[in-house]
Every structure is written in C-alpha cells, then in structure tokens.
Design a protein around this motif. Structure first.
Motif, PDB file in Angstrom:
ATOM      1  N   LEU A  45     127.827 -53.021 -68.095  1.00 26.30           N
ATOM      2  CA  LEU A  45     128.121 -52.655 -66.719  1.00 26.30           C
ATOM      3  C   LEU A  45     127.088 -51.619 -66.298  1.00 26.30           C
ATOM      4  O   LEU A  45     126.967 -50.570 -66.932  1.00 26.30           O
ATOM      5  N   ILE A  46     126.343 -51.923 -65.249  1.00 27.77           N
ATOM      6  CA  ILE A  46     125.262 -51.061 -64.790  1.00 27.77           C
ATOM      7  C   ILE A  46     125.618 -50.480 -63.428  1.00 27.77           C
ATOM      8  O   ILE A  46     126.072 -51.196 -62.528  1.00 27.77           O
ATOM      9  N   GLU A  47     125.403 -49.179 -63.290  1.00 31.35           N
ATOM     10  CA  GLU A  47     125.689 -48.517 -62.022  1.00 31.35           C
ATOM     11  C   GLU A  47     124.900 -49.161 -60.889  1.00 31.35           C
ATOM     12  O   GLU A  47     123.720 -49.495 -61.030  1.00 31.35           O
ATOM     13  N   ASN A  48     125.569 -49.376 -59.768  1.00 30.39           N
ATOM     14  CA  ASN A  48     125.021 -49.982 -58.553  1.00 30.39           C
ATOM     15  C   ASN A  48     124.763 -51.477 -58.683  1.00 30.39           C
ATOM     16  O   ASN A  48     124.249 -52.097 -57.751  1.00 30.39           O
ATOM     17  N   VAL A  49     125.117 -52.054 -59.837  1.00 30.60           N
ATOM     18  CA  VAL A  49     125.119 -53.509 -59.997  1.00 30.60           C
ATOM     19  C   VAL A  49     126.555 -53.990 -60.171  1.00 30.60           C
ATOM     20  O   VAL A  49     127.032 -54.858 -59.435  1.00 30.60           O
ATOM     21  N   HIS A  50     127.258 -53.406 -61.133  1.00 32.26           N
ATOM     22  CA  HIS A  50     128.641 -53.788 -61.411  1.00 32.26           C
ATOM     23  C   HIS A  50     129.662 -52.812 -60.830  1.00 32.26           C
ATOM     24  O   HIS A  50     130.840 -53.146 -60.741  1.00 32.26           O
ATOM     25  N   PHE A  51     129.239 -51.634 -60.498  1.00 32.35           N
ATOM     26  CA  PHE A  51     130.141 -50.656 -59.898  1.00 32.35           C
ATOM     27  C   PHE A  51     129.338 -49.622 -59.136  1.00 32.35           C
ATOM     28  O   PHE A  51     128.136 -49.456 -59.368  1.00 32.35           O
ATOM     29  N   ARG A  52     130.007 -48.953 -58.206  1.00 30.90           N
ATOM     30  CA  ARG A  52     129.419 -47.828 -57.485  1.00 30.90           C
ATOM     31  C   ARG A  52     130.362 -46.644 -57.587  1.00 30.90           C
ATOM     32  O   ARG A  52     131.570 -46.786 -57.356  1.00 30.90           O
ATOM     33  N   ARG A  53     129.821 -45.499 -57.912  1.00 31.01           N
ATOM     34  CA  ARG A  53     130.676 -44.317 -58.023  1.00 31.01           C
ATOM     35  C   ARG A  53     131.314 -43.945 -56.690  1.00 31.01           C
ATOM     36  O   ARG A  53     132.381 -43.333 -56.648  1.00 31.01           O
ATOM     37  N   ALA A  54     130.652 -44.324 -55.585  1.00 31.91           N
ATOM     38  CA  ALA A  54     131.221 -44.040 -54.267  1.00 31.91           C
ATOM     39  C   ALA A  54     132.509 -44.823 -54.038  1.00 31.91           C
ATOM     40  O   ALA A  54     133.356 -44.421 -53.233  1.00 31.91           O
ATOM     41  N   TRP A  55     132.667 -45.955 -54.725  1.00 34.24           N
ATOM     42  CA  TRP A  55     133.845 -46.792 -54.573  1.00 34.24           C
ATOM     43  C   TRP A  55     134.855 -46.585 -55.698  1.00 34.24           C
ATOM     44  O   TRP A  55     136.059 -46.627 -55.463  1.00 34.24           O
ATOM     45  N   SER A  56     134.346 -46.417 -56.905  1.00 30.80           N
ATOM     46  CA  SER A  56     135.202 -46.475 -58.086  1.00 30.80           C
ATOM     47  C   SER A  56     135.344 -45.115 -58.753  1.00 30.80           C
ATOM     48  O   SER A  56     134.331 -44.514 -59.142  1.00 30.80           O
ATOM     49  N   PRO A  57     136.559 -44.624 -58.952  1.00 34.25           N
ATOM     50  CA  PRO A  57     136.735 -43.426 -59.773  1.00 34.25           C
ATOM     51  C   PRO A  57     136.401 -43.731 -61.226  1.00 34.25           C
ATOM     52  O   PRO A  57     136.439 -44.887 -61.663  1.00 34.25           O
ATOM     53  N   ALA A  58     136.068 -42.689 -61.959  1.00 38.03           N
ATOM     54  CA  ALA A  58     135.636 -42.867 -63.345  1.00 38.03           C
ATOM     55  C   ALA A  58     136.682 -43.587 -64.185  1.00 38.03           C
ATOM     56  O   ALA A  58     136.356 -44.434 -65.029  1.00 38.03           O
ATOM     57  N   GLY A 119     131.533 -46.107 -80.914  1.00 41.43           N
ATOM     58  CA  GLY A 119     130.620 -46.282 -79.791  1.00 41.43           C
ATOM     59  C   GLY A 119     129.430 -45.360 -79.905  1.00 41.43           C
ATOM     60  O   GLY A 119     129.043 -44.946 -80.994  1.00 41.43           O
ATOM     61  N   ASP A 120     128.863 -45.007 -78.757  1.00 42.17           N
ATOM     62  CA  ASP A 120     127.670 -44.178 -78.738  1.00 42.17           C
ATOM     63  C   ASP A 120     127.557 -43.502 -77.382  1.00 42.17           C
ATOM     64  O   ASP A 120     128.082 -43.996 -76.376  1.00 42.17           O
ATOM     65  N   LEU A 121     126.866 -42.364 -77.361  1.00 45.65           N
ATOM     66  CA  LEU A 121     126.548 -41.658 -76.131  1.00 45.65           C
ATOM     67  C   LEU A 121     125.048 -41.442 -76.064  1.00 45.65           C
ATOM     68  O   LEU A 121     124.399 -41.184 -77.080  1.00 45.65           O
ATOM     69  N   SER A 122     124.491 -41.549 -74.856  1.00 44.26           N
ATOM     70  CA  SER A 122     123.066 -41.309 -74.666  1.00 44.26           C
ATOM     71  C   SER A 122     122.840 -40.835 -73.239  1.00 44.26           C
ATOM     72  O   SER A 122     123.731 -40.924 -72.385  1.00 44.26           O
ATOM     73  N   SER A 123     121.650 -40.315 -72.977  1.00 49.37           N
ATOM     74  CA  SER A 123     121.284 -39.917 -71.621  1.00 49.37           C
ATOM     75  C   SER A 123     120.419 -40.993 -70.982  1.00 49.37           C
ATOM     76  O   SER A 123     119.692 -41.718 -71.665  1.00 49.37           O
ATOM     77  N   SER A 124     120.534 -41.108 -69.660  1.00 49.96           N
ATOM     78  CA  SER A 124     119.726 -42.077 -68.918  1.00 49.96           C
ATOM     79  C   SER A 124     119.707 -41.667 -67.458  1.00 49.96           C
ATOM     80  O   SER A 124     120.470 -40.794 -67.035  1.00 49.96           O
ATOM     81  N   ALA A 125     118.846 -42.312 -66.683  1.00 53.31           N
ATOM     82  CA  ALA A 125     118.731 -41.983 -65.268  1.00 53.31           C
ATOM     83  C   ALA A 125     119.966 -42.428 -64.486  1.00 53.31           C
ATOM     84  O   ALA A 125     120.340 -41.803 -63.487  1.00 53.31           O
ATOM     85  N   HIS A 126     120.591 -43.520 -64.914  1.00 52.71           N
ATOM     86  CA  HIS A 126     121.777 -44.050 -64.254  1.00 52.71           C
ATOM     87  C   HIS A 126     122.828 -44.350 -65.318  1.00 52.71           C
ATOM     88  O   HIS A 126     122.512 -44.487 -66.498  1.00 52.71           O
ATOM     89  N   ILE A 127     124.047 -44.484 -64.878  1.00 56.70           N
ATOM     90  CA  ILE A 127     125.124 -44.795 -65.815  1.00 56.70           C
ATOM     91  C   ILE A 127     125.004 -46.246 -66.267  1.00 56.70           C
ATOM     92  O   ILE A 127     124.864 -47.164 -65.453  1.00 56.70           O
ATOM     93  N   ALA A 128     125.039 -46.437 -67.574  1.00 57.83           N
ATOM     94  CA  ALA A 128     125.025 -47.768 -68.162  1.00 57.83           C
ATOM     95  C   ALA A 128     126.077 -47.820 -69.259  1.00 57.83           C
ATOM     96  O   ALA A 128     126.193 -46.896 -70.066  1.00 57.83           O
TER      97      ALA A 128
END
Length: 309
Positions: A45-58, A119-128
């Motif tokens: 699930l990629i931010e702004n492809v499968h979800f938008r934070r403006a629409w979806s709460p975490a 699982g795993d955690l990492s940093s990136s420019a957008h939420i993936a």
C-alpha cells in the motif's frame, strides 16, 4: 523521536499469538507450525496510490493493510494464520500516527483471526506499507482460479460496489454516504468464508480487488471458460445509487467494476447448495472471456494499475 527499537517495543507490547505460532516477535524471524500446505501472499500500500492521509486516519490504514492481504489468503480456501507488517515512513511523521497505524493493524488481525508475528520499520520520503500474510490449508487442496467448469454457477460473498462508490464520493470532496466511504477506507472482508466455500466444493475462487468483471475474467482466462454475469441478480445498495446519481455514473458500473471490494467470488457445481451468505450472480459456459447478460460489457471492466489514463 524515539529510536527504531523503542518504536518496535512500543508497537509489539502485549501482542497475542495463535496456537500455530511457535515463536513470534522478538527474534530474526518468526516460527510457525502449520498442519498442512501453507499459502503465502504479499501486497503493498503506497501513500497517494492506495490511500491518502487527508482521507484516511492512521487506524483505518492499518486495518486496511491487513484486510486486503488476508482476503487473498481467504481466496485460496485457506485458514488465515499470521501476518508480518513492514512500514516505511518520513522521519518527521508524528509517532502517534505510527502507533495508531499499528493499533489498527492489530485490531484487524483480531477480526481476521491472525497473529501479527513480525515486520520491519524504515524511513522513506512517503509512507509505504508491505504486508505478508500466511494461511494454512489444513490438509486441503488450494482453491485456485483454474478450476471453473462449464455448468458451474458463479457466486459472491461480501459487498460489491461500496468501496468504488466511496472513492467516487471522496474524490468529489464528500464524506457521505458514510457507509460507502467507510468501506473505501477499510474493506469488510468476509472472514472465514474462504474455508466455508472450499468445504462446500468451490471449483475456483478469488477476492474481488480490481472489480467483479475484471477478477471473474481472471477465472475465465485461467479456466478456459466463459463467465456470464446476470445483472438482475446483482444487488445495488441505496448508498451506491445515491453516489451514482450525484456523480452522473451508472450505479451498476460500481457493482461490476468499482474495485477494492475485497468480497470473495467463486464458482460452485450447479447440483450443490450454495453456502449460507453466498449469492448467485452468474454462470459458467463454454467459450472464453466475460460477458454481462450474454453480451460484452460496454465500459471499464475494473482497475489496472498500469493502464494508460
């Protein structure tokens, strides 16, 4: 900002696991003890492809990430067992967002009856987000897309058209009808029905993620048959009809090609009874491809990530 391991400790505190988990979170890998062949699937699930934070709460995003993956396990006729969740996010993202995401993932795991085992955690420019789901066939054969036979009936379990209508509403800046918007944010997967369908003799099955016609087309292609959908057998909820009227789009189009439903669609022998909760929507015939009421459908069959738009 807490460090990676502090975040992991916070996220995994208090997790419970099922009986088939030998070793859960805390080591380099989890250990499971399946009773038969296992099913494995992965989705992103990629931010702004499968979800938008403006629409979806975490929390909704966390639930959706688990739901769409477990749905694929259900579609194979397997009992969902475990998931691992990998999350990449910007360094300046509020840690409360991460905590809410994981709370949603854990909540959906409980609904689905699966254990979160790593699982795993990492940093990136957008939420993936990447989720891997594992299921246990408990000694049964998997129900694939390739088993539909001429004379079978086509049936579905779950909601069709709701998520597509919800997306159309959100794209126009609407937050209602609330029931279809909620379905877009977090699909209602018919948990447990994959095993029910397998035990009832389903000959082919999949989850409806790209649209009913597009996905039934996969069964038709793999099984070398023609699938004919009977539009008179399809339910068009009032909320979907309201979105159709507001957007000028045909209501039936949402049901046939809306996408992101994560209902289950399957074929069954015509001489057997459908399991409770399943409803007939068509038939399997000699030929190839997908038709509606005996004729090609005049419109989009569903979602394609790589189609030219």
């Amino acid at each position: 900002m807490a460090g990676e391991f502090e975040l992991i400790d916070r996220i995994t505190e208090g997790l419970t696991v099922g009986d088939d988990v030998v070793l859960g979170v805390g080591d380099d890998a989890a250990v499971l003890a399946p009773s038969g062949n296992i099913v494995v699937t992965t989705d992103m699930l990629i931010e702004n492809v499968h979800f938008r934070r403006a629409w979806s709460p975490a929390r909704a995003i966390g639930r959706k990430a688990v739901a769409v993956n477990v749905s694929d396990v259900e579609a194979m006729g397997a009992r969902p067992s475990a998931v691992v969740v990998a999350l990449a996010f910007p360094k300046d993202l509020d840690q409360d967002w991460v905590a809410e995401f994981e709370a949603g993932a854990v909540e959906e795991c409980r609904r689905a009856g699966v254990s979160l085992v790593g699982g795993d955690l990492s940093s990136s420019a957008h939420i993936a987000i990447t989720v891997t789901a594992i299921g246990d066939l408990d000694g049964r054969a998997a129900v694939t897309r390739a088993g539909a036979r001429v004379g079978d009936i086509v049936a579905v379990c779950g909601r069709l058209g709701w998520a597509g209508a919800g997306l159309a509403a959100l794209q126009r800046g609407f937050g209602s009808p609330k029931e279809v918007v909620a379905e877009q944010l977090t699909p209602s997967v018919p948990y447990g029905q994959g095993v029910v369908a397998a035990r009832a003799g389903a000959t082919a099955m999949l989850d409806v993620s790209d649209g009913l016609l597009a996905d039934l087309g996969h069964i038709a292609e793999r099984s070398h048959v023609l699938i004919d959908v009977d539009s008179m057998l399809l339910e068009v909820p009032d909320a979907v009809q309201r979105v159709a009227a507001a957007t000028g789009r045909p209501a039936l189009g949402f049901v046939l090609a809306g996408g992101e439903d994560h209902a289950l669609a399957a074929t069954f022998p015509a001489d057997g009874a459908l399991p409770e909760g399943w409803r007939r929507v068509g038939s399997v015939r000699d030929g190839s491809g997908i038709v509606v009421d005996g004729a090609p459908f005049d419109g989009s069959l569903g979602w394609d990530h790589f189609a030219q738009r």
